[in-house]
Design an enzyme around this catalytic site. Structure first.
Site, PDB file in Angstrom:
ATOM      1  N   GLY A  46     -11.052   8.749  16.250  1.00 17.23           N
ATOM      2  CA  GLY A  46     -11.741   9.540  14.473  1.00 17.23           C
ATOM      3  C   GLY A  46     -11.565   8.069  13.414  1.00 17.23           C
ATOM      4  O   GLY A  46     -11.171   7.012  13.911  1.00 17.23           O
ATOM      5  N   GLN A  51     -10.692   3.648   5.832  1.00 15.13           N
ATOM      6  CA  GLN A  51     -10.193   2.703   6.629  1.00 15.13           C
ATOM      7  C   GLN A  51     -11.658   1.773   6.247  1.00 15.13           C
ATOM      8  O   GLN A  51     -11.814   1.001   7.354  1.00 15.13           O
ATOM      9  CB  GLN A  51     -10.361   2.774   8.399  1.00 15.13           C
ATOM     10  CG  GLN A  51      -9.049   3.852   8.272  1.00 15.13           C
ATOM     11  CD  GLN A  51      -9.348   3.817  10.096  1.00 15.13           C
ATOM     12  OE1 GLN A  51      -9.118   5.760  10.691  1.00 15.13           O
ATOM     13  NE2 GLN A  51      -8.427   3.662  10.985  1.00 15.13           N
ATOM     14  N   CYS A  91      -4.618   2.717  16.642  1.00 17.97           N
ATOM     15  CA  CYS A  91      -4.621   2.423  15.028  1.00 17.97           C
ATOM     16  C   CYS A  91      -5.928   1.190  15.019  1.00 17.97           C
ATOM     17  O   CYS A  91      -5.472   0.562  15.071  1.00 17.97           O
ATOM     18  CB  CYS A  91      -4.495   2.544  13.364  1.00 17.97           C
ATOM     19  SG  CYS A  91      -4.979   2.781  11.996  1.00 17.97           S
ATOM     20  N   LEU A  92      -7.153   1.846  14.921  1.00 21.09           N
ATOM     21  CA  LEU A  92      -8.280   0.478  14.335  1.00 21.09           C
ATOM     22  C   LEU A  92      -8.077  -0.358  12.978  1.00 21.09           C
ATOM     23  O   LEU A  92      -8.887  -1.009  13.632  1.00 21.09           O
ATOM     24  CB  LEU A  92      -9.665   1.257  14.358  1.00 21.09           C
ATOM     25  CG  LEU A  92     -10.047   2.472  15.291  1.00 21.09           C
ATOM     26  CD1 LEU A  92     -11.835   2.700  15.124  1.00 21.09           C
ATOM     27  CD2 LEU A  92     -10.281   1.463  16.868  1.00 21.09           C
ATOM     28  N   HIS A 134      -3.071  12.253  12.262  1.00 17.13           N
ATOM     29  CA  HIS A 134      -3.224  10.693  12.087  1.00 17.13           C
ATOM     30  C   HIS A 134      -4.686  10.500  11.107  1.00 17.13           C
ATOM     31  O   HIS A 134      -3.990   9.628   9.996  1.00 17.13           O
ATOM     32  CB  HIS A 134      -3.631   9.946  12.859  1.00 17.13           C
ATOM     33  CG  HIS A 134      -3.936   8.315  12.959  1.00 17.13           C
ATOM     34  ND1 HIS A 134      -2.969   7.492  14.396  1.00 17.13           N
ATOM     35  CD2 HIS A 134      -5.027   7.789  12.404  1.00 17.13           C
ATOM     36  CE1 HIS A 134      -3.556   6.197  13.725  1.00 17.13           C
ATOM     37  NE2 HIS A 134      -4.783   6.030  13.278  1.00 17.13           N
ATOM     38  N   GLU A 135      -5.332  11.205  10.817  1.00 11.22           N
ATOM     39  CA  GLU A 135      -6.202  10.648  10.075  1.00 11.22           C
ATOM     40  C   GLU A 135      -5.817  11.318   8.845  1.00 11.22           C
ATOM     41  O   GLU A 135      -5.946  10.820   7.250  1.00 11.22           O
ATOM     42  CB  GLU A 135      -7.895  11.327  10.092  1.00 11.22           C
ATOM     43  CG  GLU A 135      -7.575  11.489  12.067  1.00 11.22           C
ATOM     44  CD  GLU A 135      -8.233   9.600  12.359  1.00 11.22           C
ATOM     45  OE1 GLU A 135      -8.668   8.373  11.239  1.00 11.22           O
ATOM     46  OE2 GLU A 135      -8.462   9.054  12.936  1.00 11.22           O
ATOM     47  N   HIS A 138      -3.702   8.936   6.855  1.00 10.99           N
ATOM     48  CA  HIS A 138      -4.964   7.534   6.474  1.00 10.99           C
ATOM     49  C   HIS A 138      -5.409   8.096   5.259  1.00 10.99           C
ATOM     50  O   HIS A 138      -5.377   7.387   3.895  1.00 10.99           O
ATOM     51  CB  HIS A 138      -6.460   7.208   7.057  1.00 10.99           C
ATOM     52  CG  HIS A 138      -6.028   6.198   8.075  1.00 10.99           C
ATOM     53  ND1 HIS A 138      -5.580   5.327   7.725  1.00 10.99           N
ATOM     54  CD2 HIS A 138      -6.140   6.365  10.030  1.00 10.99           C
ATOM     55  CE1 HIS A 138      -5.561   4.322   9.425  1.00 10.99           C
ATOM     56  NE2 HIS A 138      -6.343   5.130  10.756  1.00 10.99           N
TER      57      HIS A 138
HETATM   58  O1  GNR Z   1      -8.433   5.522  18.351  1.00  7.12           O
HETATM   59  C1  GNR Z   1      -7.701   6.597  18.247  1.00  7.12           C
HETATM   60  N1  GNR Z   1      -7.320   7.371  19.098  1.00  7.12           N
HETATM   61  C2  GNR Z   1      -5.417   7.364  18.685  1.00  7.12           C
HETATM   62  C3  GNR Z   1      -5.118   7.685  19.301  1.00  7.12           C
HETATM   63  C4  GNR Z   1      -3.201   8.395  19.523  1.00  7.12           C
HETATM   64  C5  GNR Z   1      -3.261   8.402  18.487  1.00  7.12           C
HETATM   65  C6  GNR Z   1      -4.325   8.317  17.340  1.00  7.12           C
HETATM   66  C7  GNR Z   1      -5.356   7.752  17.239  1.00  7.12           C
HETATM   67  S1  GNR Z   1      -6.399   7.753  16.122  1.00  7.12           S
HETATM   68  C8  GNR Z   1      -7.606   5.987  16.656  1.00  7.12           C
HETATM   69  C9  GNR Z   1      -8.301   5.610  15.711  1.00  7.12           C
HETATM   70  C10 GNR Z   1      -7.996   5.355  14.169  1.00  7.12           C
HETATM   71  O2  GNR Z   1      -6.860   4.623  14.389  1.00  7.12           O
HETATM   72  N2  GNR Z   1      -8.317   6.471  13.546  1.00  7.12           N
HETATM   73  O3  GNR Z   1      -7.339   6.303  12.019  1.00  7.12           O
HETATM   74 NI    NI Z   2      -6.239   4.826  12.212  1.00  4.96          NI
END
Ligand code: GNR
Ligand code: NI
Length: 166
Positions: A46, A51, A91-92, A134-135, A138
């Site tokens: 995601g 981001q 998270c990236l 998670h998104e 953000h």
């Molecule tokens: O690539 C991603 N993998 C992930 C793995 C477990 C829980 C959440 C994520 S999201 C992350 C990409 C990212 O940072 N999205 O905001």
């Molecule tokens: Ni993330």
């Protein structure tokens, strides 16, 4: 299309609360394409607009095995949540191979708009539900590490500062 630069913790812009999208136009469609490319280039499941320093409420996601089922969700809203799952997050925007377990809703019902402006509702579970939560964090200026204990947050900060010095 172009690769976008991903903001990294502790960049304060990651703390911005995104504003709703009012118009789906060519600029938004182009940004979405760039976000897909950026997400795939980094093997992410995601990517939230926040981001890539765009403070509007939308994100891209692909939780498929094939990595060929891109989704975009505009003005996402969670309308119900159910159960608990406790699983690893990465998270990236955090980097440094940092990963830890976070408690999230197991299932949720998501409402949002697609790129044609159509409103849809969707029942999600497992990784898709984790990714949406998670998104949406953000878009509200939150990172997964905010859900960890102070002690763990301190250790992560030290590890990232050390990695940046090296
Ligand atoms: O690539 C991603 N993998 C992930 C793995 C477990 C829980 C959440 C994520 S999201 C992350 C990409 C990212 O940072 N999205 O905001
Ligand atoms: Ni993330």
């Amino acid at each position: 299309m172009a690769l976008l630069k991903i903001l990294k913790f502790p960049n304060p812009r990651l703390r911005t609360v995104a504003e709703p999208v009012h118009a789906i136009d060519d600029a938004l469609r182009r940004t979405m394409d760039d976000m897909y490319e950026t997400m795939y280039a980094h093997h992410g499941v995601g990517l939230a607009a926040t981001q890539v320093d765009i403070h509007r409420r939308f994100f891209t996601m692909d939780v498929s095995e094939s990595r060929k089922e891109p989704l975009c969700v505009i003005n996402p809203e969670i309308i119900s949540k159910e159960g608990v799952q406790y699983d690893y997050h990465g998270c990236l925007s955090v980097g440094g191979n940092i990963s830890d377990k976070i408690k999230r809703a197991a299932k949720l019902r998501l409402r949002g708009m697609d790129l044609t402006g159509k409103i849809f509702e969707w029942d999600l579970e497992e990784l898709a539900a984790i990714c949406v939560q998670h998104e949406m964090d953000h878009l509200n200026g939150l990172l997964f590490i905010d859900h960890l204990s102070r002690l763990k947050q301190g250790r992560i900060r030290e590890k990232l500062e050390k990695a940046n010095r090296e």
